[in-house]
Design an enzyme around this catalytic site. Structure first.
Site, short mmCIF file in Angstrom:
data_model
loop_
_atom_site.label_atom_id
_atom_site.label_comp_id
_atom_site.label_asym_id
_atom_site.label_seq_id
_atom_site.Cartn_x
_atom_site.Cartn_y
_atom_site.Cartn_z
N HIS A 35 0.81 -1.21 0.00
CA HIS A 35 0.00 0.00 0.00
C HIS A 35 0.85 1.27 0.00
CE1 HIS A 35 -4.11 1.05 -0.16
NE2 HIS A 35 -4.37 1.29 1.11
N ASN A 82 -6.40 6.72 4.10
CA ASN A 82 -7.81 7.04 3.89
C ASN A 82 -8.16 8.51 4.08
OD1 ASN A 82 -7.92 4.30 3.56
ND2 ASN A 82 -9.29 3.90 5.29
N ASP A 107 -0.85 2.71 -5.44
CA ASP A 107 -0.88 1.27 -5.69
C ASP A 107 -2.18 0.90 -6.37
OD1 ASP A 107 -1.86 2.01 -2.92
OD2 ASP A 107 -2.69 -0.01 -3.11
N ASN A 128 -9.31 3.86 -1.41
CA ASN A 128 -9.75 4.81 -0.38
C ASN A 128 -8.91 6.09 -0.36
OD1 ASN A 128 -11.92 3.29 0.56
ND2 ASN A 128 -10.62 2.13 1.99
#
Length: 218
Positions: A35, A82, A107, A128
């Site tokens: 991530h 997020n 990513d 997100n």
């Protein structure tokens, strides 16, 4: 806060600045995870062009410099993935940048590991971090992206666990090669508007994956 002189210098340049935003999660716990490949891309690019990531503003680790005569702002929001928009929205506003001069690096599980794709605009694809960025751009999706493929979770693996997993050694080597190609992709963005050159890059990435698949096939 960045100095007014810094902003004035950038905004009065012959060329309008580019803002490259890499998405990820802060802290050693997340370093090297799938991530966080957006963070890694910014760091690798910064090192390759001699920009120091030594500023902390707008809830982001930042660097400023020039690539040739083009002013470039690099940023890694430290808000956690997020909430990335809490940093990127005010940052773009401070420099009075149109979204056509913003590129987000992130990513992407919809692309095979190590495959890159330049995209002029698009939706969030259930990412997100992108959702948050778009929300703080008032729902506008007219900004570029460099998508970095990390592959799909194997079998029944929890997607969240997959995103926070570190790369295996063979995949790490593949991703390091992809990051080097990403440097060239970002330089391409600085030198060429969206068009044929971006399309050629994407085609080359597609065939790179097909060649890799052929070599690995029994």
């Amino acid at each position: 806060m960045l100095s007014r002189l810094s902003r004035r210098c950038y905004c009065n340049s012959v060329h309008r600045p580019w803002l490259f935003l890499g998405l990820g999660n802060p802290g050693d716990k997340y370093k090297g995870t799938r991530h966080n490949i957006g963070f890694e891309m910014i760091d690798v690019f910064a090192e390759s062009v001699g920009i120091q990531m030594n500023l902390v503003n707008f809830k982001a680790i930042m660097g400023q410099g020039f690539v040739g005569d083009i002013p470039v702002i690099l940023a890694k929001p430290q808000t956690y993935m997020n909430l990335s928009g809490e940093s990127s929205g005010p940052l773009a506003a401070y420099y009075k940048l149109p979204l056509s001069r913003v590129l987000v690096v992130h990513d992407d599980t919809q692309l095979p590991c190590g495959v890159l794709r330049l995209q002029e605009k698009g939706g969030h694809g259930c990412h997100n971090g992108l959702k948050s960025v778009m929300a703080h751009f008032r729902g506008n999706k007219e900004f570029a992206r460099l998508r970095i493929g990390i592959g799909k979770p194997p079998g029944q693996m929890d997607p969240k666990a997959f995103l926070l997993q570190k790369f295996s050694m063979p995949v790490r080597e593949l991703m390091d090669g992809a990051l080097a190609e990403g440097v060239e992709a970002l330089k391409l963005v600085l030198s060429k508007d969206f068009g044929e050159s971006w399309r050629v890059f994407n085609v080359e990435q597609k065939y790179k994956h097909l060649r890799q698949h052929t070599v690995m096939a029994p």
